[in-house]
Design a protein around this motif. Sequence first.
Motif, PDB file in Angstrom:
ATOM      1  N   TYR A  83       0.810  -1.214   0.000  1.00 12.33           N
ATOM      2  CA  TYR A  83       0.000   0.000   0.000  1.00 12.33           C
ATOM      3  C   TYR A  83       0.849   1.273   0.000  1.00 12.33           C
ATOM      4  N   LEU A  84       2.172   1.134   0.032  1.00 15.42           N
ATOM      5  CA  LEU A  84       3.031   2.312   0.164  1.00 15.42           C
ATOM      6  C   LEU A  84       2.852   3.292  -1.000  1.00 15.42           C
ATOM      7  N   ASN A  85       2.838   2.793  -2.234  1.00 17.47           N
ATOM      8  CA  ASN A  85       2.719   3.681  -3.396  1.00 17.47           C
ATOM      9  C   ASN A  85       1.410   4.464  -3.354  1.00 17.47           C
ATOM     10  N   THR A  86       0.327   3.756  -3.047  1.00 18.04           N
ATOM     11  CA  THR A  86      -0.986   4.405  -2.958  1.00 18.04           C
ATOM     12  C   THR A  86      -1.021   5.395  -1.800  1.00 18.04           C
ATOM     13  N   ALA A  87      -0.486   4.985  -0.653  1.00 16.57           N
ATOM     14  CA  ALA A  87      -0.511   5.848   0.530  1.00 16.57           C
ATOM     15  C   ALA A  87       0.199   7.170   0.268  1.00 16.57           C
ATOM     16  N   PHE A  88       1.386   7.107  -0.345  1.00 16.79           N
ATOM     17  CA  PHE A  88       2.136   8.344  -0.576  1.00 16.79           C
ATOM     18  C   PHE A  88       1.562   9.160  -1.735  1.00 16.79           C
ATOM     19  N   SER A  89       0.816   8.522  -2.630  1.00 11.09           N
ATOM     20  CA  SER A  89       0.103   9.295  -3.659  1.00 11.09           C
ATOM     21  C   SER A  89      -0.955  10.168  -2.999  1.00 11.09           C
ATOM     22  N   PHE A  90      -1.680   9.594  -2.033  1.00  9.37           N
ATOM     23  CA  PHE A  90      -2.688  10.389  -1.321  1.00  9.37           C
ATOM     24  C   PHE A  90      -2.036  11.369  -0.344  1.00  9.37           C
ATOM     25  N   PRO A 146      -6.530  15.285  -9.899  1.00 10.35           N
ATOM     26  CA  PRO A 146      -7.144  14.049 -10.429  1.00 10.35           C
ATOM     27  C   PRO A 146      -6.118  12.985 -10.812  1.00 10.35           C
ATOM     28  N   LEU A 147      -4.925  13.411 -11.274  1.00  7.39           N
ATOM     29  CA  LEU A 147      -3.890  12.438 -11.616  1.00  7.39           C
ATOM     30  C   LEU A 147      -3.421  11.674 -10.382  1.00  7.39           C
ATOM     31  N   LEU A 148      -3.282  12.366  -9.241  1.00  7.71           N
ATOM     32  CA  LEU A 148      -2.876  11.705  -8.001  1.00  7.71           C
ATOM     33  C   LEU A 148      -3.939  10.717  -7.527  1.00  7.71           C
ATOM     34  N   ILE A 149      -5.201  11.092  -7.654  1.00  5.99           N
ATOM     35  CA  ILE A 149      -6.289  10.181  -7.265  1.00  5.99           C
ATOM     36  C   ILE A 149      -6.273   8.943  -8.163  1.00  5.99           C
ATOM     37  N   PHE A 150      -6.156   9.171  -9.473  1.00  7.77           N
ATOM     38  CA  PHE A 150      -6.110   8.052 -10.422  1.00  7.77           C
ATOM     39  C   PHE A 150      -4.886   7.173 -10.164  1.00  7.77           C
ATOM     40  N   GLY A 151      -3.722   7.821  -9.956  1.00  4.78           N
ATOM     41  CA  GLY A 151      -2.497   7.070  -9.703  1.00  4.78           C
ATOM     42  C   GLY A 151      -2.585   6.271  -8.419  1.00  4.78           C
ATOM     43  N   GLY A 152      -3.147   6.867  -7.356  1.00  2.00           N
ATOM     44  CA  GLY A 152      -3.283   6.164  -6.089  1.00  2.00           C
ATOM     45  C   GLY A 152      -4.116   4.906  -6.224  1.00  2.00           C
ATOM     46  N   PHE A 154      -0.935  -2.183  -9.351  1.00  2.00           N
ATOM     47  CA  PHE A 154       0.475  -2.295  -9.755  1.00  2.00           C
ATOM     48  C   PHE A 154       1.343  -1.649  -8.672  1.00  2.00           C
ATOM     49  N   HIS A 155       1.560  -2.391  -7.591  1.00  2.00           N
ATOM     50  CA  HIS A 155       2.235  -1.810  -6.432  1.00  2.00           C
ATOM     51  C   HIS A 155       3.725  -2.107  -6.391  1.00  2.00           C
ATOM     52  N   ARG A 156       4.267  -2.771  -7.386  1.00  2.00           N
ATOM     53  CA  ARG A 156       5.691  -3.074  -7.421  1.00  2.00           C
ATOM     54  C   ARG A 156       6.409  -2.173  -8.434  1.00  2.00           C
ATOM     55  N   SER A 157       7.699  -2.421  -8.607  1.00  2.00           N
ATOM     56  CA  SER A 157       8.516  -1.748  -9.631  1.00  2.00           C
ATOM     57  C   SER A 157       8.481  -0.230  -9.502  1.00  2.00           C
ATOM     58  N   GLN A 158       8.843   0.271  -8.310  1.00  2.00           N
ATOM     59  CA  GLN A 158       8.857   1.726  -8.116  1.00  2.00           C
ATOM     60  C   GLN A 158       9.845   2.412  -9.050  1.00  2.00           C
ATOM     61  N   PHE A 159      11.000   1.793  -9.284  1.00  3.26           N
ATOM     62  CA  PHE A 159      11.999   2.424 -10.147  1.00  3.26           C
ATOM     63  C   PHE A 159      11.525   2.470 -11.601  1.00  3.26           C
ATOM     64  N   LEU A 160      10.693   1.526 -12.002  1.00  5.07           N
ATOM     65  CA  LEU A 160      10.114   1.560 -13.340  1.00  5.07           C
ATOM     66  C   LEU A 160       9.151   2.740 -13.468  1.00  5.07           C
ATOM     67  N   LYS A 161       8.400   2.998 -12.422  1.00  6.29           N
ATOM     68  CA  LYS A 161       7.494   4.156 -12.409  1.00  6.29           C
ATOM     69  C   LYS A 161       8.294   5.460 -12.448  1.00  6.29           C
ATOM     70  N   ILE A 162       9.418   5.496 -11.711  1.00  2.00           N
ATOM     71  CA  ILE A 162      10.277   6.686 -11.748  1.00  2.00           C
ATOM     72  C   ILE A 162      10.829   6.902 -13.154  1.00  2.00           C
ATOM     73  N   ALA A 163      11.211   5.809 -13.822  1.00  6.44           N
ATOM     74  CA  ALA A 163      11.695   5.911 -15.205  1.00  6.44           C
ATOM     75  C   ALA A 163      10.617   6.505 -16.105  1.00  6.44           C
ATOM     76  N   PHE A 164       9.385   6.055 -15.928  1.00  9.75           N
ATOM     77  CA  PHE A 164       8.271   6.611 -16.706  1.00  9.75           C
ATOM     78  C   PHE A 164       8.082   8.093 -16.389  1.00  9.75           C
ATOM     79  N   GLY A 165       8.308   8.463 -15.125  1.00 14.67           N
ATOM     80  CA  GLY A 165       8.209   9.870 -14.740  1.00 14.67           C
ATOM     81  C   GLY A 165       9.227  10.732 -15.460  1.00 14.67           C
ATOM     82  N   PHE A 166      10.473  10.263 -15.555  1.00 16.72           N
ATOM     83  CA  PHE A 166      11.493  11.033 -16.277  1.00 16.72           C
ATOM     84  C   PHE A 166      11.189  11.074 -17.782  1.00 16.72           C
ATOM     85  N   LEU A 167      10.564  10.024 -18.308  1.00 21.63           N
ATOM     86  CA  LEU A 167      10.132  10.052 -19.707  1.00 21.63           C
ATOM     87  C   LEU A 167       9.100  11.161 -19.920  1.00 21.63           C
ATOM     88  N   CYS A 168       8.146  11.260 -18.991  1.00 21.29           N
ATOM     89  CA  CYS A 168       7.138  12.328 -19.069  1.00 21.29           C
ATOM     90  C   CYS A 168       7.785  13.703 -18.953  1.00 21.29           C
TER      91      CYS A 168
END
Length: 412
Positions: free
Chosen positions: A136-143, A264-270, A276-290
């Motif tokens: 739940y960490l990814n969702t918790a910190f999104s909120f 709304p993006l934070l709500i959707f992401g949370g 998809f609660h794994r692969s935090q570094f993959l999400k960070i990579a997508f963030g740098f792509l954005c």
Amino acid sequence: MEHTSTQIRTSNTTIILLLLFLERMCYYGIRSILILYMVGEALQLGDYGAITIYKYLTYFLILTQFIGGIFGDFVLNNKKAILIGGLLAVVGCINTILPSEYLVYLGLALMTFGTGFIKTNILAAFGKTYINHKKYLNTAFSFYYLIVNIGAFIGFSLFAIISTKLGFVVSFGIAAILYVVISLISLAISEGKEKLEYDMQKVSSNSVLYVVVAIFLSALFWGIYELGGTHTSVILSNGDFTGQFGDNISLGFINQLNFYIIVPLLIFGGILWLKFHRSQFLKIAFGFLCMSLAFLQLTNVAMVDVEDSLFHLISSIFFLALAEICIGPMVLSIVTRYTNPKFLTMTMAAYAGISFSIVYMLSPVSDIVYDKSELFTFLGMILAAAITILLFLAVFLRRYYLRNNQNQSSTT
């Protein structure tokens, strides 16, 4: 037993998010009126003097977060450190409105001290709530990020209106009352009710590396982010742009637009991270792509007709907001997941200090960046794209390595 653990976690989540909302509302509310207050009736400083003191207070905030981290981890605990921070901020708000120059300076210092104590310890207390519930960490910190943005937006707008209509004294008085409420609510935080699990076997191999890399990536993100903000200011000061769209398209408008996009993006992401609660570094990579795409849109503003430039500017804001929701919460999630809970507050203070330091290291070269903002934006785009590629490679190579190790283990 599981039922009790879940109840404690739910209760703490509500309490801490309420504390966070009130604290961010106070912090950004006071921040929105502070320079005007120092220039006006309080200290009667010039613009340069007020801005200089504001910068010193920002540097001091970095130090106070470390002190707050020491108290939260080694001297007291997060709950008592938040209580002390709230009381310091109350005294600071009262001193700031007293008719004495020295008391005003003391009040500003005490408010900064209080903020340093509250901010870091709220963050650590929130992370500890989910240490035994890592999925739940990814969702918790999104909120968590969502509440930060809502509190900052409301505080900035509310305190500006109150100080204009009722005066600065009323604004600081309301802030003092809110800090009293923060101090009282902090007493409801439950600490030490459940054992915080931490695998000491992983510390020497992976955990420290993950935390250091995540903090370093966050610092890079905010450093590059500042380049985009500088180029946006240059675009908004362009005569052709303002002539086409009017003076209403200002930095204030951009900040409001960013808020309406990121919420709304934070709500959707949370919600999405629950699946998809794994692969935090993959999400960070997508963030740098954005981020790279956002900077590409910013560089395109100068290459298209003025009529089309607003579309590119708004799309860059959208991509930057998308980058922020993929990087900010994920870094906090990684730091919480791989840090020993005994040192989590100090680690969060280090994270905040390093991120702040990178941004403020750019201040001495701000004039150069402003004059050549298009070039620096292009370089920021290239750097973000390079980080994206490196992160994707690192993630997939690690997975390949682990898969090979598993195959070898199964064959032997």
